[in-house]
Enzyme design. Structure first.
Site, short mmCIF file in Angstrom:
data_model
loop_
_atom_site.label_atom_id
_atom_site.label_comp_id
_atom_site.label_asym_id
_atom_site.label_seq_id
_atom_site.Cartn_x
_atom_site.Cartn_y
_atom_site.Cartn_z
N THR A 1 0.88 -1.18 0.00
CA THR A 1 0.00 0.00 0.00
C THR A 1 0.91 1.23 0.00
O THR A 1 1.31 1.68 -1.06
CB THR A 1 -0.95 0.02 1.22
N LYS B 1 4.11 -6.95 3.65
CA LYS B 1 3.84 -5.53 3.42
C LYS B 1 3.79 -4.88 4.79
O LYS B 1 3.35 -5.50 5.76
CB LYS B 1 2.55 -5.29 2.66
N THR C 1 -1.57 -1.92 8.04
CA THR C 1 -1.78 -3.37 8.07
C THR C 1 -0.49 -4.07 7.77
O THR C 1 0.22 -3.71 6.85
CB THR C 1 -2.83 -3.80 7.02
N GLU D 1 6.06 4.62 8.35
CA GLU D 1 5.82 5.90 7.66
C GLU D 1 6.74 6.98 8.20
O GLU D 1 6.79 7.23 9.38
CB GLU D 1 4.40 6.43 7.82
N ASN E 1 -0.06 10.85 7.29
CA ASN E 1 -1.32 10.45 7.93
C ASN E 1 -2.32 11.57 8.16
O ASN E 1 -3.46 11.31 8.52
CB ASN E 1 -1.02 9.76 9.25
N SER F 1 -4.84 18.21 2.11
CA SER F 1 -4.37 19.54 1.68
C SER F 1 -3.53 19.43 0.43
O SER F 1 -3.10 18.36 0.06
CB SER F 1 -3.57 20.18 2.82
#
EC number: 2.3.1.35
Lengths: 413, 413
Positions: free
Chosen positions: B158, B184, B195, B285, B408, B413
């Site tokens: 993802t 992943k 996930t 992330e 996140n 924006s």
């Protein structure tokens, strides 16, 4: 340090009247900051009682251990609070620093060191040089007065962007008594620790044990229902002082927790605490939105609290709110990870009055545009219906913004 | 979505050989993404056994419930994984979608729907239109082959910034068998959920119960020892498939968990899982640093795990690492809030080999410059000595950067 005042700050500071039996003054001891006050000295009338709640951390600061010890007696003559150094994780040196601070404070106030309460907030692990208080506290003691309270609130700030004050009046024996308090919030500036300090004062004559019972109950739904990032300080301290000065105006001392005359007082004390606690949430580092997480229908209030905290501490939920995204999927995730009884197919989730998810799936009436519009508000109410029981709870938090990361990670650059 | 590859990504992808008994192909079903593969179809040789571990979330996705059901039998003929939609919190529709997906997959592979495992990752709360798989899976079944494994790893991504693969060989009965896996990571892009999906394959002949016992043990110190932000997905799924194809090369089936021939296999499986788990942490992330939190001297391993997780999930610790600040005060805070037995005056804390705090105070030899230099490294080892017992544990995480908040929170924006 975040330069600008939080957009969630109250529009104006409350007018806080003097509290009979309480005198204070502030000074610049130069602990860490320059050009601002960093020490608060308070003196209480003879016979002042005290109750307190301190951090649940397994690694409490030296002043916290000092206060816990003094709280056993429940008598207070003075209070010394400094910002700039938390005197936490300072070992034996730290305990010596608290002892010396209390001795200097007691000398300045003309009381016993064992009746001088202490609180420190700021850098952790740095030895606190208490000798800096020596001359300062004596000079400060010569300037003690009943106000202005804003000075007291400002002297204990670290990265708070605004001073936090609250006040209220309530009748006991038809005589008005005052309850006023100050707080500093979970603002952090590396290498400082997040620390919540709050001090509340009343002229009502209330026995220490009675005061403690009221405080223990009220703290659960006020200060303990606020989370900025789930990080518990080594130094959190909440103290309530009752000078008893209102006796002179005919208020009979309250010695029984069940005393019916305390009903209004109990509610008002809780309201003042709730006000200060919300101000703490409104000044969370980098906060742009105040988030109220409501959980209903859990198997118990305890369970509701755990679920609400799981949501309020979820980085994914908090970043979604920062992004003005009604990302209820992340709320489902946070409910699921709480480890409390919950069934997907019974869950309903609302943002404000808009129900976005119902009995385990997206609400048929879901309208992204309407919800997105709501997410632009300063205050976001997030409600989760668990559908299993009658337990409910509300927790306050704020969103997670880049500013939070900047405040806590960028100070070296 | 984070465009650039994580600076912590492995310098090159491993050469993953075919696993006898495993064939696969990928396709573009157009679930959510455009111009990339989003479905993986796998076929297993007759007699393939399977073991699995799924999310601890109380609100699991429909595919997770489907897999839990199938795992009871321990037999697998196929696997269908899609990215772009998690089919989570989709209620009755979601259950229907899994059933239909399995039926379409079974038809394509010529097996029973009850032997087709499923996993979905992506947006939550959106109904998954399984009809999209209808033509696609049949066409994909015509292209099944033993490689290339990178295609399989890419189809399930993802917001991962790089495909995650690992492989190893080990001897059973002096015959080399292969263990290969893909994963992943906890990459998120709103409104997607974090996930973790991982699928591991071997040609060793191992009974499902034996495989499950090995997996349950190995997952504790590998995938379950990784945390990006403490947010548990509704969809986490780890499946291990054993085709038994190595029987043809003389490997006798392993039916007893105590079978001594499995010792090396057990360690190798764990190593492959650890490799994939670390890749997940390296792709958190916004991650700029991999953080290994080591806790020793706790009263138990369980206690050490809780303390390590409290440190690894602390936003203050993670932002400090992002700021290259050896802020051990925040580590003390995180130890203190874990709620596990710990005594400030026994604590010692090291960054890398540098001891910064010892028995409750800053280390006498503390040198800010030396520690700050260490904090510039890509991989930070953070070690805490509790000093109370013999419990120890290690947890992997990454730092908390503005990029995390951007990924996140900023997508609107």
């Amino acid at each position: 340090m975040s330069a600008s005042v939080s957009p969630l700050a109250p529009k104006s500071l409350p007018e806080v009247p003097p509290v009979p039996g309480v005198a204070f003054a502030t000074a610049e001891a130069g602990i860490r900051y320059k050009g601002r006050t960093d020490v608060l000295l308070m003196a209480f009338a003879p016979g002042t009682t005290v109750a307190g709640v301190t951090t649940r951390s397994r690694c409490p600061s030296a002043p916290v251990e000092w206060c816990r010890d003094l709280l056993k007696k429940g008598k207070a003559s003075g209070l010394v609070v400094n910002s700039g150094n938390a005197n936490a994780f300072t070992g034996k040196k730290g305990r010596e620093a608290t002892k010396l601070t209390a001795e200097i404070g007691a000398k300045a106030l003309g009381c016993k060191p064992g009746e001088v309460f202490l609180a420190s907030t700021g850098v952790i692990g740095e030895p606190l040089d208490a000798t800096k208080f020596a001359g300062v506290l004596e000079a400060t003691a010569a300037r003690l007065s009943g106000g202005p309270w804003e000075d007291a609130a400002r002297a204990i700030m670290t990265t708070d962007t605004f001073p936090k004050l609250a006040t209220a009046r309530v009748l006991i024996d038809d005589v008005p008594v005052t309850i006023s308090g100050i707080a500093k919030g979970a603002g952090m500036i590396a290498p400082d620790m997040a620390t919540m300090l709050s001090f509340i004062f009343t002229d009502a004559p209330i026995a220490a044990g009675v005061l403690q019972a009221m405080l223990d109950k009220a703290v659960k739904t006020t200060f303990n229902a606020v989370t900025i990032d789930g990080d518990t300080s080594t130094s959190d301290t909440l103290l309530v002082f009752a000078t008893g000065a209102a006796k002179a105006r005919g208020v009979r001392p309250a010695k029984d927790p069940a005393d019916p005359r305390l009903r209004a007082f109990r509610h008002t004390l809780k309201a003042v605490m709730a006000d200060l606690a919300e101000q703490v949430a409104r000044d969370g580092e980098g906060a742009r939105k105040l988030v109220r997480v409501h959980v209903n229908g859990a198997v118990s209030n305890k369970s509701a609290r755990r679920i609400a905290m799981s949501i309020a501490n979820s980085p994914l939920v908090k970043t979604a709110v920062a992004g003005e995204d009604a990302n209820w999927g992340r709320v489902v995730m946070a409910v699921g990870k709480a480890g409390e009884p919950a069934e997907r197919d019974l869950l309903s989730i609302s943002f404000g009055a808009i129900r976005v998810a119902h009995v385990g799936a997206r609400d048929p009436s879901y309208d992204e545009a309407v919800v997105s519009d709501y997410m632009k508000s300063d205050v976001i109410d997030l409600t989760v219906e668990i559908g299993l029981g009658r337990g409910s709870d509300t927790v306050l938090t704020c969103d997670l913004t880049k500013e939070y990361v900047a405040i806590n990670g960028d100070y070296r650059s």
